[in-house]
Design an enzyme around this catalytic site. Structure first.
Site, PDB file in Angstrom:
ATOM      1  N   ASP A 159       0.934 -25.748  10.146  1.00 27.37           N
ATOM      2  CA  ASP A 159       1.682 -26.254  12.019  1.00 27.37           C
ATOM      3  C   ASP A 159       2.961 -26.531  11.828  1.00 27.37           C
ATOM      4  OD1 ASP A 159       1.206 -28.171  10.123  1.00 27.37           O
ATOM      5  OD2 ASP A 159      -0.468 -29.371  11.043  1.00 27.37           O
ATOM      6  N   GLU A 172      -7.004 -31.806  16.519  1.00 21.15           N
ATOM      7  CA  GLU A 172      -7.304 -33.441  16.471  1.00 21.15           C
ATOM      8  C   GLU A 172      -8.807 -33.466  16.984  1.00 21.15           C
ATOM      9  OE1 GLU A 172      -5.064 -35.416  15.546  1.00 21.15           O
ATOM     10  OE2 GLU A 172      -3.216 -35.573  16.796  1.00 21.15           O
ATOM     11  N   HIS A 194      -8.225 -35.201  11.263  1.00 25.57           N
ATOM     12  CA  HIS A 194      -7.437 -34.134  11.979  1.00 25.57           C
ATOM     13  C   HIS A 194      -7.349 -33.104  10.586  1.00 25.57           C
ATOM     14  CE1 HIS A 194      -3.140 -35.742  12.004  1.00 25.57           C
ATOM     15  NE2 HIS A 194      -3.491 -35.068  10.731  1.00 25.57           N
ATOM     16  N   ASN A 251      -7.667 -39.851  11.591  1.00 22.23           N
ATOM     17  CA  ASN A 251      -8.534 -39.499  12.526  1.00 22.23           C
ATOM     18  C   ASN A 251      -9.474 -38.503  12.329  1.00 22.23           C
ATOM     19  OD1 ASN A 251      -6.794 -37.374  12.956  1.00 22.23           O
ATOM     20  ND2 ASN A 251      -6.234 -38.264  15.103  1.00 22.23           N
TER      21      ASN A 251
HETATM   22  C1  F6R Z   1       0.188 -31.404   7.696  1.00 15.35           C
HETATM   23  C2  F6R Z   1      -0.897 -31.447   8.514  1.00 15.35           C
HETATM   24  C3  F6R Z   1      -1.993 -32.715   8.633  1.00 15.35           C
HETATM   25  C4  F6R Z   1      -1.670 -33.546   7.207  1.00 15.35           C
HETATM   26  C5  F6R Z   1      -2.395 -34.886   7.699  1.00 15.35           C
HETATM   27  C6  F6R Z   1      -2.149 -35.821   6.372  1.00 15.35           C
HETATM   28  O1  F6R Z   1       0.629 -29.959   7.865  1.00 15.35           O
HETATM   29  O2  F6R Z   1      -1.481 -30.523   9.253  1.00 15.35           O
HETATM   30  O3  F6R Z   1      -3.308 -32.533   8.801  1.00 15.35           O
HETATM   31  O4  F6R Z   1      -2.276 -33.082   6.272  1.00 15.35           O
HETATM   32  O5  F6R Z   1      -1.872 -35.384   8.794  1.00 15.35           O
HETATM   33  O6  F6R Z   1      -1.028 -36.066   6.413  1.00 15.35           O
HETATM   34  P1  F6R Z   1      -0.409 -37.140   5.023  1.00 15.35           P
HETATM   35  O7  F6R Z   1      -0.527 -36.296   4.157  1.00 15.35           O
HETATM   36  O8  F6R Z   1       0.920 -37.464   5.460  1.00 15.35           O
HETATM   37  O9  F6R Z   1      -1.362 -38.299   5.106  1.00 15.35           O
END
Ligand code: F6R
Length: 255
Positions: free
Chosen positions: A67, A143, A138, A136
């Protein structure tokens, strides 16, 4: 589903790096699906160290990232392109031409999304997809929703994601409200998936995702249906798995 529980984040990073390293050694021209965020930073450090020691060659590897924020250019220090260059690509011998991240500056997100999916297809799909999990549930920026979105698409970030990600920005209002993300389809079509989670904040959602109902309200729950899922979590993220404090490796059968 195979679960590896580690004592701490350092061990998590090393165990997850082992999975990625073995993928590259077995198939030097692997297509790696990569993630940003706090969780993979230790893994990228490990991979860079192993490259320095001559243990890994990224010369044939291709990568596709999950992303990118809308409206952030590659040189913006909060962009995921900047993150990947700094944490990994500038430290190893991957050819940047072979690294792909959605273009957050596109004027036509639908066109960019369709061409991102075509690009993944043209690479032959993803061999190993690394994923973190949002508080959450994702994965990528898919989401919670009332359906699983298959293809790459533009998404409006939820308040909880904006708040969670604001720690890396000067202020909450600087966090982009939209992103472009790979869909659940390309993620689930990856031949192998490596899901990582660290810390007590992730324990509840990880348990729900791995052992709860499969529902788009918890996007990561769909991973239960993947035939080759490896979960690497530290004991704070996986407090209920296993019965002692040792380094556990075991297979958990999904229903
Ligand atoms: C990042 C992504 C997100 C993260 C998720 C966890 O490319 O796609 O899904 O993997 O938000 O983020 P952290 O590792 O910062 O807790």
């Amino acid at each position: 589903m195979r679960i590896i529980r580690t004592r701490d984040y350092k061990e998590l990073s090393s165990a997850a790096a082992d999975v990625i390293a073995s993928q590259i050694i077995a198939k030097p021209d692997s297509v790696l699906g990569l993630a940003t965020g706090t969780s993979p930073i230790g893994i990228y450090d490990e991979l860079a160290e192993r490259y320095d020691k001559g243990e890994l060659d990224f010369g044939w590897v291709k990568s596709v990232n999950l992303d990118e924020y809308m409206g952030l250019s590659a040189d913006n220090e909060n962009s995921y392109r900047h993150f990947m260059n700094t944490h990994l690509f500038d430290r190893i011998n991957i050819d940047k031409v072979n690294t792909h991240i959605p273009d957050g500056m596109t004027k036509d997100p639908a066109k960019e999304a369709a061409s991102y999916d075509r690009m993944i297809q043209s690479l032959g799909g993803i061999d190993l997809q690394l994923l973190g999990i949002g508080r959450n549930g994702h994965i990528g920026f898919n989401e919670p929703s009332d359906h699983f979105e298959k293809c790459t698409h533009e998404v409006r970030l939820t308040e909880s994601t904006i708040e969670a990600n604001s720690r890396l920005f000067k202020s909450l209002s600087d966090v982009p409200t939209h992103a472009i993300t790979m869909g659940i389809g390309a993620i689930m079509m990856a031949r192998r998936i490596l899901l990582i989670a660290s810390g007590p904040d992730k324990a509840g959602i990880l348990k729900e995702a791995l052992f709860g109902n499969i529902t788009p309200k918890v996007p990561a729950s769909i991973l239960q249906l993947h035939p080759d899922l490896i979960v690497v979590g530290d004991k704070e993220a996986l407090p209920d798995v296993g019965s002692d404090d040792t380094y556990l490796r075991f297979t958990e059968k999904t229903a």
